[in-house]
Design a protein around this motif. Structure first.
Motif, PDB file in Angstrom:
ATOM      1  N   MET A   1      -4.531  43.918 -41.700  1.00 14.77           N
ATOM      2  CA  MET A   1      -3.133  43.678 -41.959  1.00 14.77           C
ATOM      3  C   MET A   1      -2.778  42.215 -41.244  1.00 14.77           C
ATOM      4  O   MET A   1      -3.001  41.822 -40.221  1.00 14.77           O
ATOM      5  N   ASN A   2      -2.126  41.407 -42.196  1.00 15.46           N
ATOM      6  CA  ASN A   2      -1.831  40.231 -41.759  1.00 15.46           C
ATOM      7  C   ASN A   2      -0.473  40.093 -40.946  1.00 15.46           C
ATOM      8  O   ASN A   2       0.243  40.966 -41.000  1.00 15.46           O
ATOM      9  N   LYS A   3      -0.064  38.799 -40.828  1.00 19.81           N
ATOM     10  CA  LYS A   3       1.200  38.480 -39.847  1.00 19.81           C
ATOM     11  C   LYS A   3       2.246  38.987 -40.758  1.00 19.81           C
ATOM     12  O   LYS A   3       3.239  39.583 -40.226  1.00 19.81           O
ATOM     13  N   GLU A   5       2.569  41.144 -43.437  1.00 24.66           N
ATOM     14  CA  GLU A   5       2.631  42.759 -43.779  1.00 24.66           C
ATOM     15  C   GLU A   5       3.130  43.376 -42.160  1.00 24.66           C
ATOM     16  O   GLU A   5       3.621  44.301 -42.452  1.00 24.66           O
ATOM     17  N   THR A  42      -7.401  35.524 -35.318  1.00 24.58           N
ATOM     18  CA  THR A  42      -6.984  35.449 -36.630  1.00 24.58           C
ATOM     19  C   THR A  42      -5.871  36.307 -36.703  1.00 24.58           C
ATOM     20  O   THR A  42      -5.418  37.297 -35.800  1.00 24.58           O
ATOM     21  N   GLU A  43      -4.995  36.345 -37.895  1.00 22.50           N
ATOM     22  CA  GLU A  43      -3.783  37.375 -37.942  1.00 22.50           C
ATOM     23  C   GLU A  43      -4.041  38.861 -37.836  1.00 22.50           C
ATOM     24  O   GLU A  43      -3.531  39.586 -37.323  1.00 22.50           O
ATOM     25  N   GLU A  44      -5.133  39.114 -38.605  1.00 19.00           N
ATOM     26  CA  GLU A  44      -5.777  40.460 -38.390  1.00 19.00           C
ATOM     27  C   GLU A  44      -5.987  40.804 -37.180  1.00 19.00           C
ATOM     28  O   GLU A  44      -5.758  42.097 -36.528  1.00 19.00           O
ATOM     29  N   GLU A  45      -6.541  40.067 -36.234  1.00 21.29           N
ATOM     30  CA  GLU A  45      -6.980  40.381 -35.083  1.00 21.29           C
ATOM     31  C   GLU A  45      -5.617  40.453 -34.085  1.00 21.29           C
ATOM     32  O   GLU A  45      -5.594  41.536 -33.284  1.00 21.29           O
ATOM     33  N   HIS A  48      -3.975  43.832 -35.083  1.00 21.70           N
ATOM     34  CA  HIS A  48      -4.625  44.892 -34.545  1.00 21.70           C
ATOM     35  C   HIS A  48      -4.488  45.292 -32.866  1.00 21.70           C
ATOM     36  O   HIS A  48      -4.277  46.291 -32.350  1.00 21.70           O
TER      37      HIS A  48
END
Length: 206
Positions: A1-3, A5, A42-45, A48
């Motif tokens: 999931m990015n920022k 979303e 990263t946005e995903e990290e 999470h």
């Protein structure tokens, strides 16, 4: 999931809040993304690490939280072998209300935690200021030696060697203070954002 979303889901789950309050909460999370991205994540990290937007919304707004999952009912008089099609109800599912004692404990815990954490952060920033002052003094030492020479105190080789050493030490301290500034900024902003979320969460459960 990015920022995008993550923030979109969080915005959806915070829809029960007034627009101004919802925008303020979203700005806190956007600030967290901004600082974490500057430090190489990263946005995903980041998404999470922050966790489930629905859980974050539940913690932030308490009993006003309405689940986005549909709730179904069945007619008890219908044939049990052929149940009626499920129908969605309009009754929101509310999170359990936290009592006043728990809210008091939240504020009390924050108070005593800040008594220790805030002075500790201030002392770290004082160390950073000392490093900056030392770095500037070391790098500027040739100027001071020049002023001393113009004042008629003469120039000796020992002064030259000392000046070179001070410049080298000043450069090393400047590099160290740069990394320390980044770390202290990240820690201070994260701690402040956590305090704001914890305080708002306690206020919403009163």
């Amino acid at each position: 999931m990015n920022k995008s979303e993550f923030l979109a889901q969080l915005h959806d789950h915070l829809s029960v809040l007034p627009p101004e309050e919802r925008s303020e909460l979203l700005e806190d999370f956007e600030a967290h993304f901004a600082f974490a991205l500057q430090n190489g994540k990263t946005e995903e990290e980041i998404a999470h690490e922050l966790g489930n937007p629905a859980e974050l919304a539940r913690d932030a707004i308490g009993e006003r939280f309405a689940s986005k999952e549909p709730v179904y009912w069945f007619d008890p008089t219908a044939n049990p072998e052929i149940p009626d099609p499920p129908q969605q109800t309009n009754h929101p599912v509310k999170a359990p209300r936290r009592g006043g004692f728990a809210t008091t404990m939240v504020y009390t815990g924050l108070f005593f935690l800040n008594l220790v954490a805030v002075p500790l952060l201030i002392s770290f920033w004082a160390v950073w200021i000392s490093l900056i002052a030392s770095a500037i003094s070391g790098i500027a030492s040739p100027v001071l030696i020049g002023l001393d020479y113009l004042a008629g105190n003469g120039f000796y080789p020992a002064k030259g060697f000392a000046t070179i050493s001070l410049v080298g030490i000043g450069i090393l301290l400047a590099i160290a203070s740069r990394y320390l500034f980044k770390a202290l900024t990240r820690i201070s902003v994260s701690y402040w954002s956590w305090n704001v979320r914890a305080t708002k969460g306690g206020a919403k459960h009163e």
